[in-house]
Design an enzyme around this catalytic site. Sequence first.
Site, PDB file in Angstrom:
ATOM      1  N   GLU A   1       0.915  -1.250  -0.009  1.00  0.00           N
ATOM      2  CA  GLU A   1       0.020  -0.039  -0.051  1.00  0.00           C
ATOM      3  C   GLU A   1       0.881   1.098  -0.142  1.00  0.00           C
ATOM      4  O   GLU A   1       0.463   2.512   0.212  1.00  0.00           O
ATOM      5  CB  GLU A   1      -1.081   0.219   1.218  1.00  0.00           C
ATOM      6  CG  GLU A   1      -1.915  -1.315   1.251  1.00  0.00           C
ATOM      7  CD  GLU A   1      -2.788  -1.249   0.328  1.00  0.00           C
ATOM      8  OE1 GLU A   1      -2.687  -0.743  -0.697  1.00  0.00           O
ATOM      9  OE2 GLU A   1      -3.979  -2.133   0.434  1.00  0.00           O
TER      10      GLU A   1
ATOM     11  N   TYR B   1     -14.995  15.916  18.933  1.00  0.00           N
ATOM     12  CA  TYR B   1     -13.724  15.445  18.688  1.00  0.00           C
ATOM     13  C   TYR B   1     -13.705  14.678  17.243  1.00  0.00           C
ATOM     14  O   TYR B   1     -12.554  14.566  16.639  1.00  0.00           O
ATOM     15  CB  TYR B   1     -13.239  14.398  19.652  1.00  0.00           C
ATOM     16  CG  TYR B   1     -12.624  14.950  20.808  1.00  0.00           C
ATOM     17  CD1 TYR B   1     -11.310  15.242  20.963  1.00  0.00           C
ATOM     18  CD2 TYR B   1     -13.482  15.524  21.813  1.00  0.00           C
ATOM     19  CE1 TYR B   1     -10.820  15.894  22.077  1.00  0.00           C
ATOM     20  CE2 TYR B   1     -13.192  16.179  22.968  1.00  0.00           C
ATOM     21  CZ  TYR B   1     -11.702  16.374  23.022  1.00  0.00           C
ATOM     22  OH  TYR B   1     -11.169  17.229  24.192  1.00  0.00           O
TER      23      TYR B   1
END
Length: 215
Positions: A75, A121
Amino acid sequence: MSAITKAREQITVMAKSLYDRGLTHGSTGNISMRLDDGTYLVTPTGSSMGFLDPARISHLSETWALLSGDVPTKEIPLHTAFYETRGATGAVVHLHSCHSVALSLLPEIDQDSVLPPLTAYGIMLLGKVKLLPFFVPGDTAMGSAIRGLAGKRSAVILANHGPCVAAKNLEAAVYAMEELEATAKLALLLRGTSPSLLAPEQISQIVTRFDVDWT
């Protein structure tokens, strides 16, 4: 302890924490970190995040050539694109975490902002999370898709695959990834209900106070 040894140990500890809590499984997921000298550490291909050998973590040059350790994750295109387009990036975390993947499969998802504004958050640590299409793992087109965002997003979810988060350092990237998965879980738990989302003015307050890129 040398800087590279310390960094390898940090990756190992963080990766095991993610694995032990079920945020990744088997040999899925990968982590990269940019060192002060411009070189990179990357988890090896086929390795389990729960059982990393620090000495075998791939050490790559500034041009991503292998210097020591095992062969890095396939990746790499995903990671390099974040470093190239977001200059402040010090670490990238990519997982196959269950709730984030599940959210990517729902037909009603907003592709430009996958996570609903449920918590402060979620906005503070992630901004808007982009849904990218499916790519065969390791496909260089993943990197092209990230570059197409022109550095505007620090977090994406690859459809039918998993989330990827870039941040200023490894700790921040891991914390943001944990927030992404927690918010995805909340979204799935609340599916079919009418939750009280954060109002636009509340989102604006968060974005302004914490200097969040909300474009």
